[in-house]
Design a protein around this motif. Structure first.
Motif, PDB file in Angstrom:
ATOM      1  N   SER A 125      38.276  67.036 102.678  1.00  0.00           N
ATOM      2  CA  SER A 125      37.870  68.054 103.642  1.00  0.00           C
ATOM      3  C   SER A 125      36.414  67.872 104.027  1.00  0.00           C
ATOM      4  O   SER A 125      35.598  67.370 103.251  1.00  0.00           O
ATOM      5  CB  SER A 125      38.053  69.467 103.067  1.00  0.00           C
ATOM      6  OG  SER A 125      39.410  69.777 102.857  1.00  0.00           O
ATOM      7  N   GLU A 126      36.109  68.321 105.238  1.00  0.00           N
ATOM      8  CA  GLU A 126      34.731  68.373 105.721  1.00  0.00           C
ATOM      9  C   GLU A 126      34.448  69.786 106.199  1.00  0.00           C
ATOM     10  O   GLU A 126      35.264  70.398 106.896  1.00  0.00           O
ATOM     11  CB  GLU A 126      34.526  67.388 106.871  1.00  0.00           C
ATOM     12  CG  GLU A 126      33.114  67.402 107.432  1.00  0.00           C
ATOM     13  CD  GLU A 126      32.921  66.461 108.606  1.00  0.00           C
ATOM     14  OE1 GLU A 126      31.792  66.381 109.115  1.00  0.00           O
ATOM     15  OE2 GLU A 126      33.905  65.814 109.011  1.00  0.00           O
ATOM     16  N   VAL A 127      33.301  70.333 105.807  1.00  0.00           N
ATOM     17  CA  VAL A 127      32.899  71.667 106.249  1.00  0.00           C
ATOM     18  C   VAL A 127      32.292  71.544 107.641  1.00  0.00           C
ATOM     19  O   VAL A 127      31.295  70.843 107.840  1.00  0.00           O
ATOM     20  CB  VAL A 127      31.891  72.293 105.274  1.00  0.00           C
ATOM     21  CG1 VAL A 127      31.487  73.691 105.753  1.00  0.00           C
ATOM     22  CG2 VAL A 127      32.476  72.370 103.871  1.00  0.00           C
TER      23      VAL A 127
ATOM     24  N   ASP B 246      44.942  65.185 110.790  1.00  0.00           N
ATOM     25  CA  ASP B 246      43.582  65.664 111.023  1.00  0.00           C
ATOM     26  C   ASP B 246      43.715  67.099 111.504  1.00  0.00           C
ATOM     27  O   ASP B 246      44.142  67.357 112.627  1.00  0.00           O
ATOM     28  CB  ASP B 246      42.898  64.782 112.076  1.00  0.00           C
ATOM     29  CG  ASP B 246      41.452  65.178 112.334  1.00  0.00           C
ATOM     30  OD1 ASP B 246      40.919  66.026 111.589  1.00  0.00           O
ATOM     31  OD2 ASP B 246      40.859  64.625 113.293  1.00  0.00           O
ATOM     32  N   LEU B 247      43.378  68.054 110.638  1.00  0.00           N
ATOM     33  CA  LEU B 247      43.594  69.483 110.916  1.00  0.00           C
ATOM     34  C   LEU B 247      42.270  70.226 110.853  1.00  0.00           C
ATOM     35  O   LEU B 247      41.558  70.157 109.857  1.00  0.00           O
ATOM     36  CB  LEU B 247      44.579  70.073 109.903  1.00  0.00           C
ATOM     37  CG  LEU B 247      45.015  71.514 110.152  1.00  0.00           C
ATOM     38  CD1 LEU B 247      45.954  71.598 111.350  1.00  0.00           C
ATOM     39  CD2 LEU B 247      45.709  72.090 108.912  1.00  0.00           C
ATOM     40  N   ASP B 248      41.956  70.957 111.911  1.00  0.00           N
ATOM     41  CA  ASP B 248      40.752  71.762 112.016  1.00  0.00           C
ATOM     42  C   ASP B 248      41.177  73.219 111.919  1.00  0.00           C
ATOM     43  O   ASP B 248      41.929  73.711 112.773  1.00  0.00           O
ATOM     44  CB  ASP B 248      40.093  71.442 113.368  1.00  0.00           C
ATOM     45  CG  ASP B 248      38.818  72.235 113.659  1.00  0.00           C
ATOM     46  OD1 ASP B 248      38.626  73.302 113.053  1.00  0.00           O
ATOM     47  OD2 ASP B 248      38.052  71.781 114.525  1.00  0.00           O
ATOM     48  N   TYR B 249      40.702  73.941 110.906  1.00  0.00           N
ATOM     49  CA  TYR B 249      41.183  75.309 110.691  1.00  0.00           C
ATOM     50  C   TYR B 249      40.118  76.191 110.054  1.00  0.00           C
ATOM     51  O   TYR B 249      39.135  75.706 109.495  1.00  0.00           O
ATOM     52  CB  TYR B 249      42.465  75.315 109.879  1.00  0.00           C
ATOM     53  CG  TYR B 249      42.356  74.920 108.400  1.00  0.00           C
ATOM     54  CD1 TYR B 249      42.826  75.782 107.413  1.00  0.00           C
ATOM     55  CD2 TYR B 249      41.800  73.703 107.983  1.00  0.00           C
ATOM     56  CE1 TYR B 249      42.749  75.445 106.062  1.00  0.00           C
ATOM     57  CE2 TYR B 249      41.727  73.365 106.650  1.00  0.00           C
ATOM     58  CZ  TYR B 249      42.204  74.237 105.685  1.00  0.00           C
ATOM     59  OH  TYR B 249      42.123  73.916 104.354  1.00  0.00           O
ATOM     60  N   TRP B 250      40.303  77.491 110.183  1.00  0.00           N
ATOM     61  CA  TRP B 250      39.432  78.497 109.568  1.00  0.00           C
ATOM     62  C   TRP B 250      40.137  79.097 108.352  1.00  0.00           C
ATOM     63  O   TRP B 250      41.341  79.369 108.398  1.00  0.00           O
ATOM     64  CB  TRP B 250      39.140  79.635 110.532  1.00  0.00           C
ATOM     65  CG  TRP B 250      38.166  79.384 111.636  1.00  0.00           C
ATOM     66  CD1 TRP B 250      38.464  79.141 112.957  1.00  0.00           C
ATOM     67  CD2 TRP B 250      36.741  79.432 111.566  1.00  0.00           C
ATOM     68  NE1 TRP B 250      37.319  79.005 113.694  1.00  0.00           N
ATOM     69  CE2 TRP B 250      36.241  79.180 112.879  1.00  0.00           C
ATOM     70  CE3 TRP B 250      35.824  79.652 110.530  1.00  0.00           C
ATOM     71  CZ2 TRP B 250      34.870  79.149 113.167  1.00  0.00           C
ATOM     72  CZ3 TRP B 250      34.469  79.624 110.816  1.00  0.00           C
ATOM     73  CH2 TRP B 250      33.998  79.365 112.115  1.00  0.00           C
TER      74      TRP B 250
ATOM     75  N   LEU C  64      40.597  69.265 107.505  1.00  0.00           N
ATOM     76  CA  LEU C  64      41.439  68.798 106.407  1.00  0.00           C
ATOM     77  C   LEU C  64      42.120  67.512 106.840  1.00  0.00           C
ATOM     78  O   LEU C  64      42.833  67.493 107.847  1.00  0.00           O
ATOM     79  CB  LEU C  64      42.480  69.861 106.055  1.00  0.00           C
ATOM     80  CG  LEU C  64      43.534  69.483 105.005  1.00  0.00           C
ATOM     81  CD1 LEU C  64      42.892  69.206 103.650  1.00  0.00           C
ATOM     82  CD2 LEU C  64      44.577  70.606 104.876  1.00  0.00           C
ATOM     83  N   VAL C  65      41.893  66.456 106.077  1.00  0.00           N
ATOM     84  CA  VAL C  65      42.450  65.152 106.414  1.00  0.00           C
ATOM     85  C   VAL C  65      43.403  64.710 105.312  1.00  0.00           C
ATOM     86  O   VAL C  65      43.021  64.678 104.138  1.00  0.00           O
ATOM     87  CB  VAL C  65      41.337  64.098 106.601  1.00  0.00           C
ATOM     88  CG1 VAL C  65      41.945  62.720 106.890  1.00  0.00           C
ATOM     89  CG2 VAL C  65      40.394  64.520 107.725  1.00  0.00           C
TER      90      VAL C  65
END
Length: 342
Positions: A289-291, A333-337, A309-310
Motif C-alpha cells: 500500500s501507498e498512503v 491497482d485500487l485507490d480507496y478511502w 492498494l496494489v
C-alpha cells in the motif's frame, strides 16, 4: 421460442437505460463465516459485536466488500455476462454498513457507450446502486466493461464517455451514524498505529502472500452469485484457463493489508480501480500500500486515510514501467478511502 437468455451484448444498451437486477439477497452470518474462510480477513470491527458496540455501532457489520460483492454479483447477468474485461471503477461510496438480516438488491443506469475501433466490441459505463430492504442506498459506484457485440455489423451508437471524478472528495465521505473511535482498543485491534502515524507517500509492504486455488476462487465467485462465464467455463478462453474474479483479488489484497493497516477499519469510498493483469489459479497474491492523502472527519476519533492498494505476483513497490504501462506482475491497482482511529 427459447426461454433462456444469452445475456446482453453491446448493441443492446442505451444511454439512460435502467436495469433492475435479480435476485434480492438476505445477508446472514454465513456470508461472514465464508468470507473469513476464503480470505485472511480479521479486522476487529467486522469480527466482534462487542468491539463494534464499543465503536458506537449496534453490532458488527459484515465486511464492506461482502456488500460490494453481493451488489456487484447481481449486475453480472445484465452487464458483464458477455464482457471481455472489467476495465475499472470510480466514484464508489459506501453509504451505510450492511448487517446480518439486511436484504440487498441493486439496479444500474447506463451512463456511457463507446464502440471500439475493431467494431467487434464496445465499452459500457454503468452506475450501480445497492439498496437494503428499507430502500436506503448502502453503496453506489461506477464501473465500465468491454462487452462483445452480437452482430459486428450492428450500427455504432453515438459515443458518450462520462466525466468521472478522479477522487471522492473528503467532504463527500459518509461516516456511519454513531461511529466513535474515542474508546478504540488498539490492543484488541492488533496494532498500535493511528491515523496520524501514517505519512503521505509512505509505502507499506504487507509481507504475506496467498496462492490462489481453483476451487476457492470458484467458490467465492458462486458465493456472490456472479455468473460470468470466464470464471467457470474453460472453453471461454483460448488458453483454457479460468479467469479469477477481480473482486476475489480485491478481497485478498484488502485482507492481506491487515499486516500494517490493522486499524483501517471501514472502507468509505473507492476512488478508482484497475484490474491491471489477469489472475489465474496458481498465482501467489501479495500486497503493498501507498498512503496518498489524509483527511479529518467530524466523527469523534475518526480520520480518513486515502490509500493505494496494489496486489501483485512480484515485489512490493513495483507498479508501472517508464512508459506508464503496468508491470506484468501487477494484478490490481485500487485507490480507496478508509476510516481509522486518530
Amino acid at each position: 421460442m427459447s426461454k433462456t437468455t444469452a445475456g446482453r451484448f453491446f448493441e443492446d444498451y442505451r444511454i439512460g437505460q435502467i436495469i433492475t437486477h435479480a435476485v434480492p439477497r438476505t445477508v446472514s452470518g454465513g456470508e461472514r463465516a465464508l468470507y473469513h474462510a476464503l480470505y485472511p480477513a480479521r479486522t476487529a470491527l467486522y469480527s466482534s459485536d462487542e468491539f463494534a458496540r464499543d465503536c458506537g455501532l449496534a453490532q458488527s457489520p459484515v465486511d464492506d466488500l461482502i456488500g460490494f460483492h453481493i451488489v456487484f454479483g447481481k449486475t453480472v447477468p445484465d452487464v458483464s455476462l458477455n464482457a471481455i474485461a472489467n476495465l475499472g471503477y470510480a466514484e464508489g461510496r459506501f453509504l451505510q454498513p450492511v448487517y446480518p438480516g439486511d436484504s440487498l438488491r441493486s439496479h444500474s443506469e447506463v451512463i456511457g457507450l463507446k464502440q471500439n475501433s475493431n467494431g467487434k466490441s464496445g465499452v459500457v459505463w454503468v452506475r450501480t446502486r445497492g439498496e437494503n430492504q428499507h430502500g436506503a442506498t448502502v453503496l453506489d459506484y461506477v464501473r465500465w466493461v468491454m462487452v462483445r457485440k452480437r452482430n459486428p455489423d450492428a450500427p455504432a451508437p453515438d459515443p458518450v464517455v462520462p466525466e468521472l471524478n478522479a477522487v471522492v472528495a473528503p467532504q463527500d465521505l459518509i461516516v456511519p451514524a454513531g461511529l466513535d473511535f474515542t474508546r478504540y482498543d488498539f490492543a484488541l485491534a492488533g496494532e498500535p498505529h493511528r491515523w496520524g502515524d501514517y505519512e503521505i507517500g509512505e509505502r507499506i509492504d504487507h509481507v504475506d502472500g496467498v496462492t490462489v486455488q481453483e476451487a476457492e476462487h470458484m467458490l467465492a465467485t458462486r458465493l456472490w452469485q456472479n455468473t460470468s462465464k470466464v470464471h467457470f467455463d474453460t472453453t471461454q478462453r483460448a488458453d483454457g484457463k479460468l479467469l479469477v474474479y477481480g473482486g476475489h483479488v480485491i478481497s485478498m489484497a484488502r485482507a492481506l493489508s491487515f499486516n500494517g493497516l490493522a486499524n483501517a477499519q471501514m472502507i468509505a469510498a473507492i476512488n478508482a480501480g484497475s484490474h491491471a493483469n489477469p489472475c489465474f489459479a496458481g498465482d501467489t497474491i501479495r500486497a503493498w500500500s501507498e498512503v496518498l492523502d489524509r483527511a479529518e472527519t467530524t466523527a469523534p476519533g475518526v480520520g480518513a486515510l486515502r490509500l493505494r492498494l496494489v496486489a501483485t505476483k512480484g515485489a512490493a513497490g513495483v507498479l508501472k514501467d517508464e512508459g506508464g504501462k503496468y508491470h506484468p506482475d501487477v494484478l490490481l491497482d485500487l485507490d480507496y478511502w478508509v476510516l481509522m482511529p486518530v
